[in-house]
Write an enzyme that holds these catalytic residues in place. Structure first.
Site, short mmCIF file in Angstrom:
data_model
loop_
_atom_site.label_atom_id
_atom_site.label_comp_id
_atom_site.label_asym_id
_atom_site.label_seq_id
_atom_site.Cartn_x
_atom_site.Cartn_y
_atom_site.Cartn_z
N PRO A 23 0.83 -1.34 -0.10
CA PRO A 23 0.05 0.08 -0.02
C PRO A 23 1.02 1.37 -0.05
O PRO A 23 0.92 2.08 0.80
CB PRO A 23 -0.69 0.04 1.10
CG PRO A 23 0.19 -0.83 2.17
CD PRO A 23 0.90 -1.67 1.41
N CYS A 24 1.39 1.56 -1.07
CA CYS A 24 2.27 2.83 -1.37
C CYS A 24 1.36 3.98 -1.31
O CYS A 24 1.90 5.09 -0.79
CB CYS A 24 3.18 2.90 -2.33
SG CYS A 24 1.97 2.35 -4.01
N HIS A 25 0.00 3.96 -1.57
CA HIS A 25 -1.03 5.09 -1.26
C HIS A 25 -1.11 5.43 -0.13
O HIS A 25 -1.58 6.53 0.40
CB HIS A 25 -2.19 4.68 -1.98
CG HIS A 25 -2.86 3.41 -1.27
ND1 HIS A 25 -2.55 1.97 -1.61
CD2 HIS A 25 -3.74 3.34 -0.15
CE1 HIS A 25 -3.12 1.19 -0.90
NE2 HIS A 25 -3.98 1.91 -0.23
#
Length: 279
Positions: A242-244
């Protein structure tokens, strides 16, 4: 135009006018929809009303989330996790490509891929017998580009399309309920530093955020926030890694490989699912 295209257009309109808090009528009018139709469309997609999404979008809320976020090492200790092998919500398992696999270029390996619809537009997914090796959102007809990237990483692997097998993975990623008895596995290739960053990202709770410097501290390189940013940008499996959930220390979302509007959309969607419906 797909539901996501309409939602993305609405989000873009809301983002550009967030300070003035546009009304339901104004947003619906921009999309040439009735307020009733737009509210129903948005709520069906996001699980929250446009009003709630406006609340999710504010800079002050992002700053508050950052203030409330625990250091990732504390999260790991509290959950009894060790070296990222059992990850935050216990449904993702990350396995790095071995040196031997890297050296042979995937010889004897079969990679299955397909393009599917998701709540955030079309996406390319590819899997090996050991897990998902690629997931990327598509803006247009980019499948050839994604296949070229795969061929570069796995030049000797056999690749073929298999929508039925990859559809089961998509349903597990975006469905209402995940089967926690069968964790989603990731099979990725990266440097030791990149792998450590990606494992740290997997410890960020859904609907939460951390800063790049917090990730750098968590992996034992507190002065490497810029390098962390590069590793985040090289994430091979969007959404599941989850780089977001990594944002700037100021509270601004910052860049996103698949577009800031999509990053906004994912934040709203996760907030609806994990924080519960609100007015």
């Amino acid at each position: 135009m797909s539901d996501y295209d309409r939602i993305a257009e609405a989000i873009s309109f809301i983002v550009s006018r967030v300070d003035s808090q546009p009304t339901l009528q104004e947003i619906a009018g921009h999309l040439h929809l009735s307020p009733f139709h737009f509210q129903r469309l948005f709520s069906r997609w996001a699980g929250v009303t446009p009003k709630r999404f406006l609340q999710v979008l504010t800079l002050e809320r992002a700053k508050q989330l950052l203030r409330e976020s625990k250091p990732l090492l504390e999260v790991s200790d509290a959950l009894g996790l060790s070296s990222g092998s059992r990850l935050y919500d216990h449904f993702v398992h990350l396995e790095a490509v071995t040196p031997g696999e890297y050296k042979t270029g995937g010889a004897g390996l079969t990679i299955e891929y397909a393009v599917h619809d998701t709540p955030f537009g079309k996406a390319f997914i590819a899997t090996t017998p050991r897990g998902i090796c690629s997931f990327a959102f598509l803006e247009g007809t980019e499948i050839d580009e994604r296949l070229a990237v795969l061929h570069k990483k796995w030049p000797n692997a056999l690749m073929h399309e298999n929508r039925q097998r990859t559809l089961a993975v998509i349903k597990n990623m975006f469905g209402e309920e995940r089967n926690l008895d069968r964790p989603v596995s990731l099979h990725v290739s990266g440097t030791n530093f990149q792998i450590s960053v990606w494992k740290a990202l997997l410890q960020i709770p859904p609907a939460a955020v951390v800063s790049y410097s917090q990730v750098a501290t968590a992996i034992g390189h507190p002065d490497s926030a810029r390098a962390v940013g590069l590793a985040v940008g090289a994430n091979p499996v969007a959404f599941l890694i989850p780089c977001h959930r990594v944002i700037q220390q100021s509270g601004k979302l910052g860049g996103y490989h698949w577009g800031e509007i999509r990053k906004q959309a994912i934040h709203a969607w996760e907030s609806a699912r994990y924080e519960g419906p609100q007015p």
